[in-house]
Scaffold this motif. Structure first.
Motif, PDB file in Angstrom:
ATOM      1  N   THR A 174     -10.603  -2.929   2.234  1.00  0.00           N
ATOM      2  CA  THR A 174     -11.769  -2.653   3.057  1.00  0.00           C
ATOM      3  C   THR A 174     -11.595  -2.065   4.426  1.00  0.00           C
ATOM      4  O   THR A 174     -11.975  -1.035   4.949  1.00  0.00           O
ATOM      5  N   THR A 175     -10.363  -2.418   5.030  1.00  0.00           N
ATOM      6  CA  THR A 175     -10.050  -1.764   6.259  1.00  0.00           C
ATOM      7  C   THR A 175      -9.585  -0.121   5.858  1.00  0.00           C
ATOM      8  O   THR A 175      -9.994   0.753   6.680  1.00  0.00           O
ATOM      9  N   LEU A 176      -8.849   0.131   4.924  1.00  0.00           N
ATOM     10  CA  LEU A 176      -8.589   1.538   4.363  1.00  0.00           C
ATOM     11  C   LEU A 176      -9.964   2.261   4.103  1.00  0.00           C
ATOM     12  O   LEU A 176     -10.033   3.380   4.272  1.00  0.00           O
ATOM     13  N   ARG A 177     -10.982   1.493   3.559  1.00  0.00           N
ATOM     14  CA  ARG A 177     -12.152   2.197   3.058  1.00  0.00           C
ATOM     15  C   ARG A 177     -12.823   2.624   4.540  1.00  0.00           C
ATOM     16  O   ARG A 177     -13.535   3.777   4.301  1.00  0.00           O
ATOM     17  N   ILE A 214     -11.707   3.721   7.389  1.00  0.00           N
ATOM     18  CA  ILE A 214     -11.105   4.880   7.807  1.00  0.00           C
ATOM     19  C   ILE A 214     -11.042   5.928   6.878  1.00  0.00           C
ATOM     20  O   ILE A 214     -10.262   6.838   7.400  1.00  0.00           O
ATOM     21  N   GLY A 215     -11.611   5.880   5.761  1.00  0.00           N
ATOM     22  CA  GLY A 215     -11.652   7.087   5.118  1.00  0.00           C
ATOM     23  C   GLY A 215     -10.584   7.282   3.941  1.00  0.00           C
ATOM     24  O   GLY A 215     -10.422   8.406   3.711  1.00  0.00           O
ATOM     25  N   CYS A 216      -9.704   6.306   3.812  1.00  0.00           N
ATOM     26  CA  CYS A 216      -8.891   6.573   2.689  1.00  0.00           C
ATOM     27  C   CYS A 216      -9.365   6.755   1.139  1.00  0.00           C
ATOM     28  O   CYS A 216     -10.150   6.265   0.743  1.00  0.00           O
ATOM     29  N   PRO A 217      -8.990   8.042   0.644  1.00  0.00           N
ATOM     30  CA  PRO A 217      -9.658   8.646  -0.470  1.00  0.00           C
ATOM     31  C   PRO A 217      -9.597   7.646  -1.604  1.00  0.00           C
ATOM     32  O   PRO A 217     -10.587   7.445  -2.317  1.00  0.00           O
ATOM     33  N   GLU A 218      -8.513   6.977  -1.741  1.00  0.00           N
ATOM     34  CA  GLU A 218      -8.355   6.119  -3.030  1.00  0.00           C
ATOM     35  C   GLU A 218      -9.236   5.111  -2.958  1.00  0.00           C
ATOM     36  O   GLU A 218      -9.562   4.459  -4.357  1.00  0.00           O
ATOM     37  N   VAL A 219      -9.780   4.380  -1.932  1.00  0.00           N
ATOM     38  CA  VAL A 219     -10.678   3.417  -1.946  1.00  0.00           C
ATOM     39  C   VAL A 219     -11.974   3.783  -1.395  1.00  0.00           C
ATOM     40  O   VAL A 219     -12.924   3.171  -1.897  1.00  0.00           O
ATOM     41  N   ALA A 220     -12.090   4.773  -0.591  1.00  0.00           N
ATOM     42  CA  ALA A 220     -13.528   5.207  -0.197  1.00  0.00           C
ATOM     43  C   ALA A 220     -14.132   5.838  -1.448  1.00  0.00           C
ATOM     44  O   ALA A 220     -15.511   5.990  -1.523  1.00  0.00           O
ATOM     45  N   ILE A 221     -13.446   6.059  -2.587  1.00  0.00           N
ATOM     46  CA  ILE A 221     -14.321   6.731  -3.841  1.00  0.00           C
ATOM     47  C   ILE A 221     -14.938   5.669  -4.329  1.00  0.00           C
ATOM     48  O   ILE A 221     -15.947   5.611  -4.920  1.00  0.00           O
ATOM     49  N   ASN A 222     -14.854   4.414  -4.116  1.00  0.00           N
ATOM     50  CA  ASN A 222     -15.373   3.085  -4.818  1.00  0.00           C
ATOM     51  C   ASN A 222     -16.506   2.652  -3.657  1.00  0.00           C
ATOM     52  O   ASN A 222     -16.804   1.549  -4.003  1.00  0.00           O
ATOM     53  N   ALA A 235       0.678  -1.195   0.146  1.00  0.00           N
ATOM     54  CA  ALA A 235      -0.097   0.003  -0.136  1.00  0.00           C
ATOM     55  C   ALA A 235       0.710   1.256  -0.115  1.00  0.00           C
ATOM     56  O   ALA A 235       0.434   2.289  -0.366  1.00  0.00           O
ATOM     57  N   LYS A 236       2.164   1.189   0.348  1.00  0.00           N
ATOM     58  CA  LYS A 236       2.938   2.444   0.181  1.00  0.00           C
ATOM     59  C   LYS A 236       3.097   2.648  -1.269  1.00  0.00           C
ATOM     60  O   LYS A 236       3.539   3.828  -1.338  1.00  0.00           O
ATOM     61  N   TYR A 237       3.065   1.734  -2.153  1.00  0.00           N
ATOM     62  CA  TYR A 237       3.229   2.121  -3.401  1.00  0.00           C
ATOM     63  C   TYR A 237       2.037   2.301  -4.423  1.00  0.00           C
ATOM     64  O   TYR A 237       1.754   2.995  -5.039  1.00  0.00           O
ATOM     65  N   LYS A 238       0.945   1.117  -4.091  1.00  0.00           N
ATOM     66  CA  LYS A 238      -0.574   1.344  -4.671  1.00  0.00           C
ATOM     67  C   LYS A 238      -1.452   0.350  -3.811  1.00  0.00           C
ATOM     68  O   LYS A 238      -1.023  -0.715  -3.274  1.00  0.00           O
ATOM     69  N   VAL A 239      -2.627   0.957  -3.709  1.00  0.00           N
ATOM     70  CA  VAL A 239      -3.802  -0.090  -3.182  1.00  0.00           C
ATOM     71  C   VAL A 239      -4.370  -0.899  -4.013  1.00  0.00           C
ATOM     72  O   VAL A 239      -5.088  -1.754  -3.613  1.00  0.00           O
ATOM     73  N   TYR A 263      -6.403 -11.935  -2.018  1.00  0.00           N
ATOM     74  CA  TYR A 263      -7.468 -11.877  -0.899  1.00  0.00           C
ATOM     75  C   TYR A 263      -6.991 -10.841   0.453  1.00  0.00           C
ATOM     76  O   TYR A 263      -7.952 -10.199   0.697  1.00  0.00           O
ATOM     77  N   LYS A 264      -5.642 -10.892   0.687  1.00  0.00           N
ATOM     78  CA  LYS A 264      -5.261 -10.113   1.732  1.00  0.00           C
ATOM     79  C   LYS A 264      -5.345  -8.742   1.316  1.00  0.00           C
ATOM     80  O   LYS A 264      -5.732  -7.523   2.272  1.00  0.00           O
ATOM     81  N   MET A 265      -5.119  -8.212   0.272  1.00  0.00           N
ATOM     82  CA  MET A 265      -5.248  -6.867  -0.293  1.00  0.00           C
ATOM     83  C   MET A 265      -6.606  -6.418  -0.401  1.00  0.00           C
ATOM     84  O   MET A 265      -7.044  -5.418  -0.142  1.00  0.00           O
TER      85      MET A 265
END
Length: 486
Positions: free
Chosen positions: A230-233, A235-243, A180-184, A223-225
């Motif tokens: 889901t965890t990032l979503r 907590i409001g991470c924009p890259e995944v929250a948009i979806n 995730a430091k490089y891409k989600v 599967y882990k990613m």
């Protein structure tokens, strides 16, 4: 022609760098080769011995300053970093008797993108693209202890480790965090890189019955990613929250709806968070102040600082609202200036647009000329005429211009749709250039007859009703505009 360089990696630590294809055409390519051969994972710059200054070390900005048998020095950007490599061999017998030493935990590459003046620049911006050799992170103490014990068993008896569900989950959690430091949204190839790097560093984790030894790890990582997103979503991470479902419903009701929004291959900073202490309202005020600054002269540094600061706000506007180009240009006129196209491209991809394009063009120029000269008929005559200036001048700018023109002809296009040559004092020709959407102009001074070639956008995508020139060549400026506008 093959070349060899002496690379100083640290105190009392130097190695030989073999370059079968000769010295690369750019410093970036040379750095990637050093990373690949020596497994470096830290940010660094290069220095070389300059004979003009008594062989003192100077910063390397172009590979034209070095030659075969030259000495270059690796300078790590983070002063607290020590050179680390991804081990490819088993530990020695002496190392088996002691537990591994645990380094301080590594942190994401979330430094400020530009200068320290831009304190408002988003601290969540990534500064690295996907590495050539994925660095396996340090695990927690209990995980490292179990891996060290399994390493000893593997070295002594050749027994592979069958990790417990808890151990495997801990390993996957740490790998997901590092990815995730490089891409989600890693691709299948990215997952493959991580799995191969894992069993390369820990060969006792290979799976029996698997062709590559890591097929099961690849499936588990995917599967882990998904779970990690889901965890990032949540907590409001924009890259995944948009979806999220809420955003999808909003887009379904919008006339410009779209599917899942993911970064494209080269996009590193797809949808960053707002800078610390900033909100949508405060950044909108910065945008309005930027409209005033654009109208002033000799104001490039202030514009750059404000563009850095409002980058996250601008990306959200591009990704979430998908505005028309004319509307977007009226809101962000500074983005359509040449320096800011370069800067925005670097903010999104971490790759400098101009130097990357030019170095790649220089690197493949010989192969391009071989391909171009295989063309026959009338096209061959036009290509020969376009390349004729190369034999009359040794300047690299002339060679680049000729090759670009020849490639356009090779693609059955007219180079005049992209490249114009005119006298600087000819007002009529200058007015004609203003009507071009995108192009390269070449001015010629009539007295000294010195040519000055410069690639620059003339009027980029000003209206949706008019198309850009029909040239299909992937010029750097079109690439920059496409990336900046999403």
């Amino acid at each position: 022609m093959a070349a060899t360089l002496r690379v100083i990696l640290g105190v009392d630590n130097s190695s030989k760098l073999m370059l079968p294809s000769g010295i690369p055409g750019s410093v970036d390519i040379l750095k990637e080769e050093i990373q690949r051969q020596f497994g470096l994972t830290e940010d660094f710059r290069l220095q070389y011995r300059d004979v003009e200054f008594d062989n003192e070390y100077m910063n390397l900005t172009t590979t034209g300053d070095i030659e075969d048998k030259s000495t270059i020095k690796v300078i790590y950007t983070n002063l607290n970093s020590a050179p680390s490599t991804v081990p490819t061999t088993a530990p020695t017998a002496a190392s088996r008797e002691t537990l591994p030493q645990f380094d301080a935990p590594s942190f994401p590459d979330t430094d400020i993108l530009s200068s320290s003046d831009s304190s408002a620049s988003c601290s969540s911006l990534r500064l690295r693209k996907w590495p050539l050799n994925f660095p396996i992170p340090k695990f927690s103490f209990d995980v490292e202890f179990q891996l060290h014990r399994a390493q000893q068993e593997y070295e002594n008896n050749g027994i592979l480790l069958d990790p417990s569900p808890k151990l495997k989950s801990d390993i996957l959690d740490m790998l997901a965090s590092e990815i995730a430091k490089y891409k989600v949204y890693p691709s299948s190839g990215d997952i493959d890189d991580v799995a191969k790097a894992l069993i390369q560093k820990y060969p006792f984790l290979k799976e029996t019955g698997s062709v590559t030894g890591c097929e099961g790890w690849k499936v588990s990582l995917k599967y882990k990613m998904a779970n990690y997103r889901t965890t990032l979503r949540n907590i409001g991470c924009p890259e995944v929250a948009i979806n999220t479902l809420q955003h999808k419903r909003e887009r379904e009701m919008s006339p410009r709806r779209n599917n899942v929004k993911k970064p494209r291959k080269a996009e590193v900073n797809f949808l960053p968070q707002y800078p610390a202490g900033e909100t949508k309202k405060s950044l909108e005020e910065e945008r309005q102040a930027l409209l005033i600054e654009v109208k002033k002269t000799n104001n490039d540094q202030i514009i750059k600082t404000k563009m850095d600061k409002t980058f996250a706000h601008r990306r959200r506007e591009v990704i979430e609202e998908m505005p028309f180009i004319a509307e977007f240009k009226s809101r962000w006129p500074a983005l359509f200036k040449v320096p800011e196209i370069n800067a925005e491209f670097t903010r999104i991809t971490t790759v400098p647009l101009l130097s990357t394009f030019m170095s790649s063009l220089d690197q493949y120029s010989d192969q391009l000329m071989k391909i171009l000269r295989k063309k026959g008929g009338e096209t061959a005559r036009r290509i020969t005429a376009a390349l004729s200036a190369i034999s009359q001048s040794s300047r690299i700018e002339v060679k680049r211009e000729c090759i670009l023109k020849a490639v356009i002809i090779y693609l059955n296009e007219n180079p005049e749709n992209l490249i114009k040559e005119y006298m600087a004092f000819n007002v009529m020709e200058a007015e004609e250039l203003k009507r071009m959407d995108l192009g390269v102009y070449k001015g010629r001074r009539s007295l000294q007859m010195k040519e000055h070639s410069l690639m620059t956008p003339l009027k980029m995508l000003a209206s949706l009703s008019r198309d850009a020139p029909s040239c299909r060549i992937f010029t750097m400026w079109r690439a920059g505009v496409h990336f900046c506008l999403g």
